[in-house]
Design a protein around this motif. Structure first.
Motif, PDB file in Angstrom:
ATOM      1  N   ILE A  48       0.869  -1.163   0.000  1.00 41.95           N
ATOM      2  CA  ILE A  48       0.000   0.000   0.000  1.00 41.95           C
ATOM      3  C   ILE A  48       0.915   1.225   0.000  1.00 41.95           C
ATOM      4  CG2 ILE A  48      -1.905  -1.176   1.154  1.00 41.95           C
ATOM      5  CD1 ILE A  48      -0.987   0.067   3.783  1.00 41.95           C
ATOM      6  N   ASP A  53      -2.048   6.282  -8.858  1.00 40.55           N
ATOM      7  CA  ASP A  53      -3.354   6.891  -8.655  1.00 40.55           C
ATOM      8  C   ASP A  53      -4.485   5.865  -8.836  1.00 40.55           C
ATOM      9  OD1 ASP A  53      -5.829   8.552  -9.959  1.00 40.55           O
ATOM     10  OD2 ASP A  53      -4.713   9.780  -8.535  1.00 40.55           O
ATOM     11  N   GLU A  54      -5.491   5.953  -7.975  1.00 40.82           N
ATOM     12  CA  GLU A  54      -6.602   4.992  -8.040  1.00 40.82           C
ATOM     13  C   GLU A  54      -7.374   5.103  -9.341  1.00 40.82           C
ATOM     14  OE1 GLU A  54      -8.876   3.699  -4.405  1.00 40.82           O
ATOM     15  OE2 GLU A  54      -8.038   5.580  -3.629  1.00 40.82           O
ATOM     16  N   LYS A  55      -7.486   6.303  -9.892  1.00 42.31           N
ATOM     17  CA  LYS A  55      -8.212   6.452 -11.155  1.00 42.31           C
ATOM     18  C   LYS A  55      -7.517   5.701 -12.285  1.00 42.31           C
ATOM     19  CE  LYS A  55     -10.404   9.792 -14.242  1.00 42.31           C
ATOM     20  NZ  LYS A  55     -10.050   9.025 -15.464  1.00 42.31           N
ATOM     21  N   GLN A  57      -5.830   2.996 -11.957  1.00 43.10           N
ATOM     22  CA  GLN A  57      -6.160   1.587 -11.717  1.00 43.10           C
ATOM     23  C   GLN A  57      -7.594   1.274 -12.135  1.00 43.10           C
ATOM     24  OE1 GLN A  57      -4.957   0.280  -7.654  1.00 43.10           O
ATOM     25  NE2 GLN A  57      -4.089   2.330  -7.459  1.00 43.10           N
ATOM     26  N   ASP A  58      -8.531   2.124 -11.721  1.00 40.44           N
ATOM     27  CA  ASP A  58      -9.947   1.889 -12.019  1.00 40.44           C
ATOM     28  C   ASP A  58     -10.214   1.924 -13.519  1.00 40.44           C
ATOM     29  OD1 ASP A  58     -10.407   1.689  -9.318  1.00 40.44           O
ATOM     30  OD2 ASP A  58     -11.188   3.734  -9.103  1.00 40.44           O
ATOM     31  N   TYR A 141      -1.255   2.997 -17.715  1.00 46.98           N
ATOM     32  CA  TYR A 141      -1.118   2.032 -16.617  1.00 46.98           C
ATOM     33  C   TYR A 141       0.249   1.339 -16.691  1.00 46.98           C
ATOM     34  CZ  TYR A 141      -2.438  -1.690 -13.345  1.00 46.98           C
ATOM     35  OH  TYR A 141      -2.486  -2.551 -12.271  1.00 46.98           O
ATOM     36  N   LYS A 210      -2.798  -6.445  -9.548  1.00 49.71           N
ATOM     37  CA  LYS A 210      -3.994  -5.798  -9.011  1.00 49.71           C
ATOM     38  C   LYS A 210      -5.140  -6.789  -9.162  1.00 49.71           C
ATOM     39  CE  LYS A 210      -7.182  -1.930  -9.365  1.00 49.71           C
ATOM     40  NZ  LYS A 210      -7.228  -1.754  -7.887  1.00 49.71           N
ATOM     41  N   GLU A 234      -8.188  -2.838  -0.633  1.00 49.88           N
ATOM     42  CA  GLU A 234      -8.448  -1.763  -1.575  1.00 49.88           C
ATOM     43  C   GLU A 234      -7.187  -0.940  -1.831  1.00 49.88           C
ATOM     44  OE1 GLU A 234     -11.677   1.904  -2.190  1.00 49.88           O
ATOM     45  OE2 GLU A 234     -11.791   0.581  -0.438  1.00 49.88           O
ATOM     46  N   ASN A 235      -6.989  -0.560  -3.090  1.00 49.52           N
ATOM     47  CA  ASN A 235      -5.863   0.277  -3.520  1.00 49.52           C
ATOM     48  C   ASN A 235      -4.519  -0.337  -3.115  1.00 49.52           C
ATOM     49  OD1 ASN A 235      -4.522   2.427  -4.695  1.00 49.52           O
ATOM     50  ND2 ASN A 235      -4.737   3.761  -2.910  1.00 49.52           N
ATOM     51  N   SER A 236      -4.373  -1.596  -3.407  1.00 54.57           N
ATOM     52  CA  SER A 236      -3.119  -2.288  -3.100  1.00 54.57           C
ATOM     53  C   SER A 236      -2.665  -3.096  -4.309  1.00 54.57           C
ATOM     54  CB  SER A 236      -3.303  -3.223  -1.897  1.00 54.57           C
ATOM     55  OG  SER A 236      -4.107  -4.338  -2.251  1.00 54.57           O
TER      56      SER A 236
END
Length: 333
Positions: A48, A53-55, A57-58, A141, A210, A234-236
């Motif tokens: 972690i 950035d999470e975006k 990843q998403d 990514y 991920k 989450e987010n790892s």
């Protein structure tokens, strides 16, 4: 630098926060000690505070799912060949256990499909006609994963009592591969000899994974053969060592068997087991790099176990076994 810790095996997957390691040398040195112990025992950990950035990843997860829901004719527009060893792999194209010497030969093919790309500096990447935004999202990514991998290489170097930049010139022409995996839903329990991903070890230096919240990833305890669930956080990212790193360190560090099993429960109000999704970034060093025992991983009492080998030859040995391909120019991705 050797310590007698290999008789231990952690029963839970360690979690490491990288936040401070981006800030100070002291934090990196302290974290390196922890990483060395983990890599000697289980070879798996969760990170972690990794700075991706999470975006980013998403977006990668969403566009990948969109691709896998397209008609097969579009997904098969790009498939692997002698000259382009990436692209789409279908549901019956792979059995990873065949590349793992301790696995059973009676297992059915893995219940998954995938799409992969290699580095832009090696050759032009081939993309399917849809989704239209797939190239930009994937390349962003990929770049973020490569940036993070360079930081992890530095931590690994410190953990091995090397200069933190020891790996730098070994990844200048890296062949890292980005692979999106989709495990479709199914209505009946899987046969006893089929997995979403059969037991295997990864081939390269290390992998950054991920995963979604569905679960199923398991790591094998080498000493009692039991399987340990890898939790979703989450987010790892899940980090695991590959066979190349294990060989490079004279087996001081371990490449641990892992698999993906099917879920135990069906989706509420639906007569099917849920699908699963993950994104793997396989960190591969320069293909022409000669892999021989790292200087700090051998002593008079522990001479090198393996002869020098070109890194890509080592990767291919595993890949060809898992796919039963005969073409020596295919990539392990």
């Amino acid at each position: 630098m050797f310590s007698d810790t290999n008789h231990e095996f952690q029963q839970e997957i360690p979690i490491i926060d990288l936040t401070e390691s981006f800030k100070t040398s002291a934090a990196r040195q302290q974290l390196a000690k922890q990483i060395d112990h983990i890599c000697q025992t289980i070879g798996f950990f969760i990170i972690i505070g990794h700075s991706i950035d999470e975006k980013v990843q998403d977006d990668m997860m969403k566009i990948s799912k969109e691709f896998f829901h397209l008609p097969l004719s579009i997904k098969r527009e790009i498939t692997g060949s002698k000259d382009y060893p990436y692209g789409y792999n279908g549901l019956n194209d792979e059995n990873l256990s065949l590349g793992y010497e301790k696995s059973s030969s009676s297992l059915l093919t893995d219940l998954k499909e995938s799409f992969s790309i290699g580095p832009e500096h090696e050759q032009s990447i081939q993309w399917p006609s849809k989704p239209s935004t797939m190239p930009s999202i994937w390349l962003k990514y990929y770049a973020e994963c490569h940036r993070l991998s360079k930081h992890l290489y530095q931590l690994f170097a410190l953990a091995l009592n090397l200069d933190q930049h020891w790996f730098d010139n070994k990844i200048t022409n890296h062949r890292s591969a980005l692979r999106s995996l989709y495990y479709p839903s199914f209505s009946s329990p899987l046969p006893h000899n089929q997995y979403r991903s059969s037991a295997h070890t990864d081939y390269g230096a290390f992998t950054m994974l991920k995963q979604d919240s569905i679960g199923g990833l398991q790591v094998q305890n080498r000493f009692n053969q039991q399987w340990i669930n890898v939790p979703y956080i989450e987010n790892s990212f899940v980090i695991n060592l590959g066979d190349l790193m294990s060989r490079w360190t004279n087996d001081h560090w371990v490449s641990t068997p892992h698999r993906v099993i099917g879920p135990e429960k069906k989706i509420t109000n639906e007569n099917c087991y849920p699908s699963r999704q993950s994104i793997a970034f396989f960190c591969q060093i320069n293909p022409d790099e000669i892999v021989e025992c790292i200087p700090t991983c051998t002593t008079a009492d522990k001479p090198p176990k393996y002869p020098p080998i070109q890194s890509w030859d080592l990767i291919l040995q595993k890949y060809l076994a898992s796919t039963q391909k005969k073409d020596s120019n295919m990539a392990a991705c």
